[in-house]
Write a protein that holds these residues in place. Structure first.
Motif, PDB file in Angstrom:
ATOM      1  N   PHE A 128       0.813  -1.210   0.000  1.00  0.00           N
ATOM      2  CA  PHE A 128       0.000   0.000   0.000  1.00  0.00           C
ATOM      3  C   PHE A 128       0.850   1.265   0.000  1.00  0.00           C
ATOM      4  O   PHE A 128       1.955   1.306   0.548  1.00  0.00           O
ATOM      5  N   ALA A 129       0.274   2.318  -0.580  1.00  0.00           N
ATOM      6  CA  ALA A 129       0.922   3.631  -0.527  1.00  0.00           C
ATOM      7  C   ALA A 129       1.169   4.041   0.917  1.00  0.00           C
ATOM      8  O   ALA A 129       2.160   4.707   1.226  1.00  0.00           O
ATOM      9  N   GLU A 136      -4.299  19.474  -3.586  1.00  0.00           N
ATOM     10  CA  GLU A 136      -3.535  18.461  -2.858  1.00  0.00           C
ATOM     11  C   GLU A 136      -3.850  17.113  -3.493  1.00  0.00           C
ATOM     12  O   GLU A 136      -4.955  16.586  -3.365  1.00  0.00           O
ATOM     13  N   ALA A 137      -2.875  16.560  -4.217  1.00  0.00           N
ATOM     14  CA  ALA A 137      -3.079  15.317  -4.961  1.00  0.00           C
ATOM     15  C   ALA A 137      -2.524  14.140  -4.164  1.00  0.00           C
ATOM     16  O   ALA A 137      -1.342  14.093  -3.865  1.00  0.00           O
ATOM     17  N   LEU A 138      -3.409  13.196  -3.810  1.00  0.00           N
ATOM     18  CA  LEU A 138      -2.995  12.025  -3.042  1.00  0.00           C
ATOM     19  C   LEU A 138      -3.237  10.750  -3.839  1.00  0.00           C
ATOM     20  O   LEU A 138      -4.291  10.558  -4.430  1.00  0.00           O
ATOM     21  N   GLY A 139      -2.258   9.865  -3.855  1.00  0.00           N
ATOM     22  CA  GLY A 139      -2.351   8.589  -4.531  1.00  0.00           C
ATOM     23  C   GLY A 139      -1.060   7.818  -4.315  1.00  0.00           C
ATOM     24  O   GLY A 139      -0.213   8.228  -3.514  1.00  0.00           O
ATOM     25  N   PHE A 140      -0.880   6.711  -5.012  1.00  0.00           N
ATOM     26  CA  PHE A 140       0.306   5.884  -4.793  1.00  0.00           C
ATOM     27  C   PHE A 140       1.572   6.624  -5.225  1.00  0.00           C
ATOM     28  O   PHE A 140       2.530   6.765  -4.453  1.00  0.00           O
ATOM     29  N   ALA A 141       1.579   7.113  -6.465  1.00  0.00           N
ATOM     30  CA  ALA A 141       2.756   7.841  -6.941  1.00  0.00           C
ATOM     31  C   ALA A 141       2.955   9.122  -6.136  1.00  0.00           C
ATOM     32  O   ALA A 141       4.085   9.494  -5.801  1.00  0.00           O
ATOM     33  N   GLY A 142       1.843   9.789  -5.805  1.00  0.00           N
ATOM     34  CA  GLY A 142       1.940  11.003  -5.015  1.00  0.00           C
ATOM     35  C   GLY A 142       2.542  10.755  -3.649  1.00  0.00           C
ATOM     36  O   GLY A 142       3.329  11.562  -3.140  1.00  0.00           O
ATOM     37  N   ALA A 143       2.185   9.627  -3.036  1.00  0.00           N
ATOM     38  CA  ALA A 143       2.745   9.288  -1.727  1.00  0.00           C
ATOM     39  C   ALA A 143       4.253   9.072  -1.823  1.00  0.00           C
ATOM     40  O   ALA A 143       4.999   9.432  -0.899  1.00  0.00           O
TER      41      ALA A 143
END
Length: 849
Positions: free
Chosen positions: A750-751, A781-788
């Motif tokens: 998981f992220a 505010e962009a949150l996701g796997f790559a963002g994390a």
């Protein structure tokens, strides 16, 4: 019978408690009239009074308490009279507090506490467990009441006394109650991360002891703290979990209060009609109960009404007067900050009506914030000051107020832990940010607009992450989530029901998130990027930063040492095309799609790409020329794989959430390829071929596949790696971005887990579907796997924002790594790889490029 009734009220089962207590009274009445019988009757009555108050309101409760006091006067023992009067006082204090008058409740609690402390001082050896229990109960309740009126020091003193007494008299069951109350103290003092930590401590105990009613009350207070931070979704989940328990246990007032906080969450999400409906429903119920908390629901409804009126420009004098009257009622009930908030609303309404002199007079009645004034109230005050300054013609003063507010918001953010908490605070600065951006756009000052964009957007990525500390509880919850995810998959494949497992999964995800919130501060804040630094780092590249304000889109272009503003017209068409392109690319992804479908879907995708090119790129052509680009998107543009736009075919493009985030990543140095990790997940049709090709490019790479590609092994090898390539299926989780995942041999990675890396990898390639997607929150505010990964310190992430076929992905990645080992920078290597078939290779180069 009495003890059974007391136990029922302790579990907040008031109707059942009333029946048992009335039967206990009838049973006592059959005995001879003696002082002992009178004492029993008094104890039944003051417990009954509390229960009646919960179901029928304060007037009914007061009658029962008065009856108990009359009977006390007939007792011959003065010490017993004092003790029983103190118990009645304590229960009446609790009832008064529940009715929304915590300041009066403090007086009632203090009467008994003062008596009990005198008794303990005079004869400490005679104090039994029951006496200590009654004292702890009153101290606990006074601590709650002190927290409600924001008297931090005496509240903490009362609660520390509870903990000391619980240890002294070996009654550990009081610990979660004290932790709950301390959470309230920290919440009212603005120490929100510590409040969440205390609530979590109490929640674990209540869950372990299977105390659903106590847990439901706790979740109610947790939800308020989450709303104060900006976590409206999480607050809603807490309230949704608590509400069925409250209905089952026949709670009274709490159900109305849940509706009130649900209204508050809707207001935070700008759902004004829903906020008004729920607030009115809550207000009606609280008025019927005689609770002054109706004013709190009334304040939420009034703000929703006021915002709607400001948007429609239909502001009546009656609405202003209603706000002023509510402010006075709140002040009379010692709800100081809430009274000021109502006054601020009246001031904003007068500003919008053009009655500036009246607005100024009202604002004079609102003193500066106190140390315990909630963050959202502080932001509203700054917003009013900015709007008033603007209405008086001072744009400079308006921007000064906006800057000071956002600086204050940043100081709060700097103390928070967990990516979601840091991200969520942006909602409180939303209106101030919009105001500042609007003014900068009107001034047509490109440099000033650039500075404001950096000050208002993607602040989550402004932090240099702290070195992670081991947190066994978080790790345990993540492992539980992974095991449940794997079990759900197995059950689904075998046709077994999964509903129960999915319920457990949601609960485990939520607990993992919350534990991560207060484990430590997220990171050290970096300064906002200055235009000079950005120009120097860009060199021959250009940066394009998109912004939407008032339905219009514009771009700030930094190229050749110049900063330019280009207005692009209405935003709706571009954002709609970005969404349609994303859907088309998803539909085009399967490896063996029938040719007729390829033609139809491909034509649609080309149409949307052409439209985006015409709207977003061609108007900038005279500024960007043929330069490599750094794109800072907004909203739906985060999902655009820029290489599919005709003007950008084959052009190196890096995408970053802000210039500040890009600068931090770019200054990390040139990517190395000394320590290379290649991971192959299960279920890829072309996985083996892809990995075999990569082995020819990176001879010394560590390979993890099959049963070695587990979450633990991958995490261990991610730490400190220079280049990581993951060939695995993945999925973006829309509702809970930090549980976006890669599918590995033993279940998902998981992220959420990436924040545990002590030395995050420098360059990561995610050859999986949609892991460049983000959930876009206020403040872009962009949150996701790559963002994390980017927020956690990884400098470059190559990933797809749309679905990608296994065959197309394998071919693209072979081309990418070939260029990479030949010395190309990541953005250049990706541009070359995408150029061969951009619509089936919709990858993004995120970060430094």
């Amino acid at each position: 019978m009495y003890l059974r009734g007391w136990n029922e009220q302790a579990k907040f089962r008031f109707p059942a408690a009333i029946k048992l207590l009335k039967r206990a009274l009838a049973h006592a009445d059959r005995s001879e009239p003696t002082p002992e019988r009178t004492e029993v009757r008094v104890r039944i009555l003051f417990t009954l009074g509390l229960c009646v108050g919960e179901t029928s309101g304060m007037d009914a409760a007061r009658q029962v308490f008065d009856a108990a006091r009359r009977e006390i006067t007939t007792l011959p023992d003065p010490k017993l009279r004092d003790q029983l009067n103190g118990s009645v006082d304590s229960n009446q204090g609790l009832m008064v507090m529940r009715m929304g008058q915590p300041d009066q409740a403090i007086e009632w609690f203090s009467r008994y506490i003062n008596f009990a402390e005198r008794e303990m001082a005079a004869a400490p050896d005679s104090v039994d467990a029951g006496f200590a229990q009654r004292l702890m109960s009153s101290l606990l309740n006074r601590g709650f009441a002190m927290a409600a009126v924001r008297k931090r020091t005496p509240a903490v003193a009362d609660l520390e006394r509870v903990l000391a007494l619980s240890r002294e008299h070996d009654q550990p069951e009081w610990k979660p109650f004290a932790a709950h109350a301390l959470g309230n103290v920290h919440k009212q003092s603005g120490e929100l991360a510590e409040a969440l930590r205390r609530y979590e401590e109490a929640e674990r105990i209540f869950r372990a002891d299977d105390q659903p009613a106590l847990l439901a009350r706790l979740q109610f207070d947790q939800a308020e703290a989450m709303l104060m931070i900006g976590l409206s979704d999480e607050a809603g989940k807490h309230l949704d979990e608590a509400l069925p328990v409250m209905r089952k246990e026949k709670f009274g007032q709490e159900i109305a209060e849940v509706e009130m906080f649900r209204a508050s969450a809707a207001l935070l999400d700008d759902q004004l009609d829903l906020a008004r409906r729920m607030a009115k429903r809550s207000e009606r119920k609280l008025i019927r109960r005689g609770s002054t908390w109706w004013m709190m629901a009334g304040l939420i409804e009034l703000w929703a009404h006021g915002r709607h009126a400001m948007r429609t420009k239909r502001i009546s004098n009656a609405l202003v007067q209603k706000a002023l009257a509510l402010s006075e009622e709140l002040a009379a009930n010692h709800l100081v900050d809430e009274s000021r908030l109502a006054l601020l609303l009246a001031t904003r309404l007068e500003i919008r009506r053009g009655r500036l002199a009246d607005a100024e007079e009202l604002l004079k009645r609102v003193p500066g914030p106190r140390a315990v004034t909630p963050l959202d109230h502080r932001m509203q005050r700054r917003l009013v000051l900015a709007e008033l300054a603007l209405a008086k013609g001072s744009r400079r003063a308006a921007l000064t107020h906006a800057r000071q507010a956002l600086d204050e918001l940043g100081r709060v953010r700097d103390q928070l832990g967990g990516l979601e908490l840091v991200s969520a605070t942006a909602v409180h600065g939303r209106e101030l940010s919009e105001l500042a951006i609007k003014l900068a756009l009107e001034d047509a000052d490109a440099r000033r607009l650039f500075a404001w964009l950096e000050r208002t957007r993607a602040q989550t990525y402004r932090y240099e992450p702290l070195e992670a500390t081991d947190n066994n509880e978080v790790a345990e919850r993540i492992t539980e989530v992974r095991n449940l995810s794997w079990a759900i998959l197995r059950h689904g494949l075998s046709g077994q029901p999964t509903a129960e497992l999915r319920g457990k999964l949601v609960k485990a995800q939520r607990e993992a998130n919350r534990l991560g919130w207060h484990s430590q501060r997220w990171g050290r804040p970096r300064p906002v990027a200055g235009i000079g630094e950005v120009v120097a780092e860009l060199g021959q590249r250009a940066m394009v930063s998109y912004v939407v304000s008032g339905g219009e889109m514009a771009a700030v272009v930094v190229a050749g040492g110049r900063v330019s503003l280009v207005r692009l017209g209405g935003a709706a068409e571009a954002l709609e095309s970005a969404q349609k392109l994303h859907f088309d690319l998803n539909a085009l992804a399967p490896d063996h799609l029938p040719q007729p479908l390829v033609q139809v879907i491909g034509a649609s995708a080309h149409k949307q790409a052409d439209r985006l090119d015409a709207l977003l790129i061609k108007p900038l052509a005279h500024l960007i020329g043929g330069r490599e680009l750094v794109m800072v998107p907004t909203g739906e543009l985060y999902a655009v794989p820029w290489g599919v736009l005709p003007s950008l075919h084959g052009r190196p493009v890096a995408t970053a959430p802000s210039a500040t985030a890009w600068l931090g990543a770019a200054q990390g140095g040139k990517p190395k390829t000394d320590r290379v990790l290649v991971v192959q997940g299960p279920g890829l049709l072309f996985g083996h071929g892809e990995v075999d090709k990569l082995a020819t490019y990176h001879a010394n790479a560590t390979m993890l596949s099959g049963d070695t590609a587990t979450a633990a092994e991958v995490m261990a090898h991610l730490d400190g790696a220079d280049l990581v390539h993951v060939a695995a299926h993945g999925e973006h989780e829309i509702e809970n971005a930090l549980f976006s995942r890669l599918e590995l041999f033993d279940g998902p990675l998981f992220a959420h887990e990436l924040g545990r890396l002590r030395n995050p990898p420098a360059h990561v390639v995610l050859a999986a579907c949609e892991l460049a997607l983000n959930r876009i929150r206020p403040g872009d505010e962009a949150l996701g796997f790559a963002g994390a990964m980017l927020a956690g310190g990884t400098r470059t992430v190559v990933a797809a924002a749309s679905k990608v076929g296994d065959e197309a992905s394998a071919a693209a990645m072979a081309d990418y790594h070939r260029a990479l080992v030949a010395g190309a920078a990541p953005a250049v290597a990706l541009a070359e790889a995408m150029a061969k078939d951009p619509f089936r290779r919709p990858f993004l180069c995120l970060g430094s490029g």
